[in-house]
Design an enzyme around this catalytic site. Structure first.
Site, PDB file in Angstrom:
ATOM      1  N   ASP A  77       0.867  -1.188   0.000  1.00 48.30           N
ATOM      2  CA  ASP A  77       0.000   0.000   0.000  1.00 48.30           C
ATOM      3  C   ASP A  77       0.897   1.229   0.000  1.00 48.30           C
ATOM      4  OD1 ASP A  77      -3.184   0.580   1.101  1.00 48.30           O
ATOM      5  OD2 ASP A  77      -1.737   2.227   1.156  1.00 48.30           O
ATOM      6  N   GLY A  82     -10.995   0.096  -4.268  1.00 45.38           N
ATOM      7  CA  GLY A  82     -12.388   0.265  -4.674  1.00 45.38           C
ATOM      8  C   GLY A  82     -12.583   1.264  -5.803  1.00 45.38           C
ATOM      9  N   HIS A  88     -27.255 -13.927 -18.429  1.00 45.09           N
ATOM     10  CA  HIS A  88     -26.707 -14.457 -19.684  1.00 45.09           C
ATOM     11  C   HIS A  88     -26.370 -13.346 -20.695  1.00 45.09           C
ATOM     12  CE1 HIS A  88     -30.321 -13.647 -22.092  1.00 45.09           C
ATOM     13  NE2 HIS A  88     -30.940 -13.802 -20.931  1.00 45.09           N
ATOM     14  N   HIS A 120     -17.255  -2.045 -11.311  1.00 44.74           N
ATOM     15  CA  HIS A 120     -17.650  -2.593 -10.010  1.00 44.74           C
ATOM     16  C   HIS A 120     -19.157  -2.802 -10.010  1.00 44.74           C
ATOM     17  CE1 HIS A 120     -17.502  -2.093  -5.312  1.00 44.74           C
ATOM     18  NE2 HIS A 120     -18.202  -3.139  -5.694  1.00 44.74           N
ATOM     19  N   ILE A 132     -25.076  -0.307  -5.106  1.00 40.68           N
ATOM     20  CA  ILE A 132     -25.626  -1.421  -4.315  1.00 40.68           C
ATOM     21  C   ILE A 132     -27.155  -1.530  -4.501  1.00 40.68           C
ATOM     22  CG2 ILE A 132     -25.843   0.040  -2.231  1.00 40.68           C
ATOM     23  CD1 ILE A 132     -24.879  -2.478  -0.658  1.00 40.68           C
TER      24      ILE A 132
END
Ligand SMILES: CC(C)(COP(=O)(O)OP(=O)(O)OC[C@H]1O[C@@H](n2cnc3c(N)ncnc32)[C@H](O)[C@@H]1OP(=O)(O)O)[C@@H](O)C(=O)NCCC(=O)NCCS
Length: 212
Positions: free
Chosen positions: A35, A71, A138, A147, A168
């Site tokens: 990091d 992220g 599919h 993401h 989300i």
């Protein structure tokens, strides 16, 4: 499937790093963290941090596989391309409880978390995060470094561009196209295609902000 004796270098010691480390250990990897906050940050939970990206770049590329656990899509892309240019081998991590069709393709550097379902002929680009309990139906294509956040559903034949963020709990109707770098806010229902570089949210999702 286990990866006994395999070693994994994880770049990014934050929230995403923790969940990636947990998954990698479940898959049998021995892990080490890197990091850029090192040396002011030397630990994450019980794991120690071995150095910065520059330190990682000085390592023998044959010592371990790598994964970027950051992220932010743009930063994950930037760091991944640096490691790719230096010939590191990227891992692909798929949680044992994820259901992945034999006809789906998942590229290297991507992580598929617990309970995700990736159906037949779906294609996941490199460096993607397919998060907990998300569904990629599919023929859907997810572009590099995107993401798909937890509990999100992409219906059939959706096209998500590079570096997108599908927030989300969102749902995307079949055959929808989402342009690169577009952000879909949490809990949205996308029923019309979205261009690149916009932020959209709501039910139905509407464009709130455009960077074009
Ligand atoms: C869309 C998003 C990026 C906007 O962030 P922001 O610019 O900081 O927006 P704010 O939080 O300041 O909210 C601004 C307004 O938009 C509304 N809003 C924000 N996100 C919304 C959403 N997803 N759906 C509906 N309304 C939303 C807020 O209620 C607020 O309304 P108000 O002005 O009437 O008070 C963010 O809210 C979001 O949804 N991010 C995704 C989070 C996520 O998926 N996390 C998962 C991590 S794994």
């Amino acid at each position: 499937m286990t990866n006994a004796n395999k070693q994994l270098a994880i770049l990014g010691a934050s929230g995403q790093g923790k969940v990636v480390a947990d998954l990698a250990e479940q898959l049998g990897y021995k892990i080490r963290f890197y990091d850029d906050a090192y040396p002011s940050k030397t630990r994450i939970e019980h794991w120690s941090i071995s150095g910065t990206l520059d330190d990682l770049l000085e390592c023998d590329v044959n010592t371990f596989e790598v994964i970027v656990a950051i992220g932010n899509n743009a930063i994950r892309k930037e760091k991944s391309l640096i490691l790719e240019q230096s010939q590191f081998t990227f891992a692909k991590l798929i949680h044992p409880s994820a259901v992945v069709s034999q006809y789906a393709k998942i590229s290297v550097g991507s992580v598929v978390f617990a309970g995700a379902v990736i159906n037949a002929f779906a294609e996941i680009g490199k460096g993607c995060i397919i998060n907990t309990a998300s569904i990629v139906e599919h023929d859907t294509k997810v572009g590099d470094f995107s993401h798909i956040c937890p509990n999100t559903a992409l219906a059939g034949a959706v096209k998500i561009g590079e570096c997108c963020w599908v927030g989300i709990g969102s749902q995307v109707k079949q055959m929808i196209t989402v342009g690169e770098h577009t952000l879909i806010g949490a809990g949205s229902v996308v029923v019309k295609s979205l261009p690149a570089n916009v932020t959209a949210y709501g039910i139905p999702a509407v464009i709130i902000k455009s960077d074009n």
